[in-house]
Design a protein around this motif. Structure first.
Motif, PDB file in Angstrom:
ATOM      1  N   THR A   1       1.086  -1.758   0.452  1.00 35.97           N
ATOM      2  CA  THR A   1      -0.411   0.069   0.297  1.00 35.97           C
ATOM      3  C   THR A   1       1.187   1.169   0.196  1.00 35.97           C
ATOM      4  O   THR A   1      -0.193   2.197  -0.169  1.00 35.97           O
ATOM      5  N   THR A   2       2.003   0.924   0.147  1.00 30.91           N
ATOM      6  CA  THR A   2       2.881   2.606  -0.345  1.00 30.91           C
ATOM      7  C   THR A   2       4.049   2.759  -0.798  1.00 30.91           C
ATOM      8  O   THR A   2       4.714   3.595  -0.751  1.00 30.91           O
TER       9      THR A   2
ATOM     10  N   LYS B   1       0.160   0.972  -5.945  1.00 27.13           N
ATOM     11  CA  LYS B   1      -0.446   1.456  -4.859  1.00 27.13           C
ATOM     12  C   LYS B   1      -2.266   0.063  -4.284  1.00 27.13           C
ATOM     13  O   LYS B   1      -2.847   0.579  -5.144  1.00 27.13           O
ATOM     14  N   MET B   2      -2.063  -0.772  -4.120  1.00 27.72           N
ATOM     15  CA  MET B   2      -3.039  -1.626  -3.925  1.00 27.72           C
ATOM     16  C   MET B   2      -3.903  -0.769  -2.072  1.00 27.72           C
ATOM     17  O   MET B   2      -3.636   0.038  -1.524  1.00 27.72           O
ATOM     18  N   THR B   3      -4.878  -1.292  -2.228  1.00 21.71           N
ATOM     19  CA  THR B   3      -5.936  -0.709  -1.218  1.00 21.71           C
ATOM     20  C   THR B   3      -5.712  -1.418  -0.455  1.00 21.71           C
ATOM     21  O   THR B   3      -5.695  -3.079  -0.987  1.00 21.71           O
ATOM     22  N   PRO B   4      -6.521  -1.689   1.022  1.00 26.57           N
ATOM     23  CA  PRO B   4      -6.433  -2.402   2.415  1.00 26.57           C
ATOM     24  C   PRO B   4      -6.598  -3.649   2.124  1.00 26.57           C
ATOM     25  O   PRO B   4      -7.065  -4.876   1.883  1.00 26.57           O
ATOM     26  N   GLU B   5      -8.460  -2.924   1.287  1.00 31.33           N
ATOM     27  CA  GLU B   5      -9.394  -3.944   0.807  1.00 31.33           C
ATOM     28  C   GLU B   5      -8.756  -5.285  -0.428  1.00 31.33           C
ATOM     29  O   GLU B   5      -8.916  -6.304  -0.395  1.00 31.33           O
TER      30      GLU B   5
ATOM     31  N   SER C   1       5.422  -5.958  -5.944  1.00 27.35           N
ATOM     32  CA  SER C   1       4.241  -6.170  -6.659  1.00 27.35           C
ATOM     33  C   SER C   1       3.966  -7.080  -7.818  1.00 27.35           C
ATOM     34  O   SER C   1       2.904  -7.750  -8.116  1.00 27.35           O
ATOM     35  N   ASN C   2       5.055  -7.627  -8.506  1.00 26.68           N
ATOM     36  CA  ASN C   2       5.178  -8.695  -9.372  1.00 26.68           C
ATOM     37  C   ASN C   2       4.472  -9.617  -8.796  1.00 26.68           C
ATOM     38  O   ASN C   2       3.814 -10.522  -9.545  1.00 26.68           O
TER      39      ASN C   2
END
Length: 602
Positions: A113-114, A118-122, A227-228
């Motif tokens: 998330t950082t 970036k992904m969301t917590p969900e 992320s990969n």
């Protein structure tokens, strides 16, 4: 139709291009169709076993890109390597400072998330819900890596199986060079073009940092490496399904009719439409001859003038008994027009059972009338056929579709109120038990006379042995990706006329035309689909023509006309559907080789 594959073992290059074709034709009907959006590019890459991130997609779909063709796609696929289990494990092991094979939820969430895409917590939670087997807040990354690699492999395997099971797809012209690798070309994917508007697709949620063809992991940071890893996780997209039932009926003249439907889409969406024959619960130990009946669904704009409605699409592909169309539909109203060719749903000779008849009503020991067991089973099936929304209840609207078929009159609200007082109802809708009670009351009032009851069952397609032989129940299913569709049954006065328009438009737009021999003003259009051939005669002359149609050279085929040789009259400056042809046995090769010739012109 028929296809013979080469017996030679494919080399590495042939295998690669087979994989390219399989993925491409899982999304498009032909490899001549261009990829027209970043979302489509993402989908095809996934079906080829790749895991494109937003950054990867941006690399190949730059601002101003309008399309990517099949050859371009093959070039992209060569550059995008598959993610391998060992590579993924190496990335996780670098992050696993304890060396126990687990990563905590908080550690993974902080990384994802950082940094990078970036992904969301969900989204992070969705990953853990798939891989936190022990529900202890830790990620077993060995299991997770296996899931990711397996997901990519399953996507690719599914595409290959689909290609191998469809002989017609194998015969298509795959790109510019079907049997050899395409020349490297990325004209539309990589060349800078005049900017129009910046493209943004919020639905593309798969995440991976772009990677060079050398696969150098040393150049990547821990965050981008992780992320990969996340790329193979299926994107969480909420689809909104709805369905509606219906039935094809044969009238005395052999014309097939059904209800029509109005579809409302509040906003533009990717849509999957399908129609299939519907099995009936009461038929567990009985044959269902209608299950091999062909079906189709034509989609027309509902706000057009009925004399010249716009054909939007129709179901092309088939999966078992289901006929399917996938694509994007704009927000608005559409007519859905069910269709069956008449090749396999035909009038039966009722004389063969004229001397046999199942009892519908009998007298009990107490002298009261009751419905026979066989009749109750048939009534249960009829109830299911007219229970259009499948909720187990008949609304007044649903019941009136039946009444209009039988008597041509609707049940009024006052009569429906009387039904509510005397028969089993829920939420002002008739239950199946109430439907039985209503039918028994009508039989009792007639002193057990069955004439009206036979009118009911024969209108619904049953013969005197209560076999359903002249009807085909069906179900329409609709799935929308980004909006909730609404589907409403209706009976259009011009339903058959609009359906005929849709048929004609589909044949002229998708079929090939040739002039009738010696008559340049008479054209024969032939639509050759994967599972149906349809032809149309267009008479542009100022005089009526009579055309002879000869099907004797066809092989393993059945015609909607029911004849090998027939003649058809076409009035001046009009067009007419000539025939539909289907394979008699879909498991065997079939050949369509019809010959049309002029008989009379006056």
């Amino acid at each position: 139709m028929a296809y013979l594959d080469s017996s030679d073992a494919p080399d590495e290059e042939q295998t690669f291009y087979m994989q390219c074709r399989a993925a491409y034709l899982s999304v498009f009907r032909s490899s001549l169709t261009n990829i027209s959006s970043k979302r489509e590019l993402c989908r095809v890459l996934q079906l080829a076993g790749r895991n494109p991130s937003q950054a990867t997609l941006d690399e190949y779909w730059k601002t101003g890109t309008t399309h990517v063709n099949f050859d371009d796609f093959c070039t992209i696929l060569k550059k995008e390597w598959k993610t391998e289990n060992n590579e993924l494990m190496g990335i996780f092991q670098k992050l696993d400072t304890n060396g126990d094979g687990y990563l905590t939820h908080s550690k993974v969430e902080n990384l994802l998330t950082t940094g990078g895409d970036k992904m969301t917590p969900e989204e992070v939670q969705a990953i853990f819900s798939l891989s936190d087997i022990n529900k202890d807040g830790k990620l077993n990354y060995a299991e997770f890596c296996q899931q990711l690699v397996s997901t990519a492999e399953k996507c690719q395997t599914a595409s290959l199986m689909k290609l191998q099971s469809d002989a017609k797809l194998k015969r298509q012209n795959f790109g510019s060079h079907p049997d050899s690798p395409p020349k490297p070309s990325l004209t539309s994917a990589t060349q800078s073009q005049p900017p129009e508007t910046t493209w943004s697709d919020p639905d593309v949620t798969l995440r991976k940092e772009s990677r060079t063809s050398s696969r150098s992991s040393s150049a990547r940071s821990r965050r981008s490496s992780l992320s990969n890893v996340v790329t193979a996780t299926p994107s969480i997209s909420k689809w909104h399904p709805t369905f509606m039932r219906g039935c094809f009926f044969l009238d005395e003249g052999g014309t097939i009719s059904s209800l029509q439907y109005k579809l409302h889409l509040p906003q533009t969406s990717n849509v999957t439409l399908s129609i299939r024959p519907m099995s009936l619960d009461q038929r567990a130990d009985k044959p269902c001859p209608w299950m091999n009946v062909d079906t189709a669904l034509f989609v027309m704009l509902a706000d057009d003038i009925e004399e010249d409605s716009t054909l939007v699409c129709f179901t092309h592909t088939k999966d078992k008994e289901k006929y399917i169309w996938r694509g994007e539909l704009k927000a608005g109203l559409y007519y859905l027009l069910p269709f069956s060719s008449g090749c396999k749903l035909k009038k039966r000779n009722r004389k063969t059972v004229a001397n046999k008849s199942i009892e519908l009503v009998y007298k009990t020991v107490s002298g009261e009338f009751d419905l026979s067991r066989d009749f109750r089973e048939a009534l249960s099936e009829i109830f299911d056929m007219i229970d259009l929304d499948g909720n187990g209840l008949l609304s007044l609207e649903e019941y009136n579709f039946l009444e209009l078929m039988i008597s041509g009159e609707e049940c009024k609200m006052g009569t429906w109120a009387i039904c509510r007082e005397n028969f089993d109802m829920r939420k002002n809708q008739l239950t199946k038990q109430g439907f039985m009670e209503l039918t028994l009351m009508e039989a009792t009032e007639k002193g057990g006379d069955s004439d009206d009851l036979w009118t009911l069952v024969e209108t619904m397609g049953y013969n005197r042995m209560l076999e359903l032989v002249e009807a085909c129940p069906f179900q329409i299913d609709i799935d929308c990706e980004s909006t909730q569709p609404s589907l409403q049954p209706l009976r259009l006065d011009s339903g058959l006329s609009i359906l005929n328009q849709a048929l004609q438009k589909s044949i002229t737009s998708e079929g090939a035309a040739k002039p009738l021999k010696g008559q340049d003003h008479v054209l024969i259009y032939t639509y050759r689909g994967e599972h149906r051939v349809s032809s149309l005669i267009v008479n542009k002359s100022n005089q009526k023509v009579t055309v002879s149609v000869n099907n004797k050279h066809n092989s393993n085929c059945c015609s909607s006309r029911g004849l090998n040789v027939f003649a058809i009259e076409v009035a001046a400056r009009t067009k007419m559907v000539c025939q539909h042809v289907l394979p008699l046995n879909e498991k065997q090769d079939w050949t369509y080789n019809c010959v049309e010739s002029l008989l009379i012109s006056k």
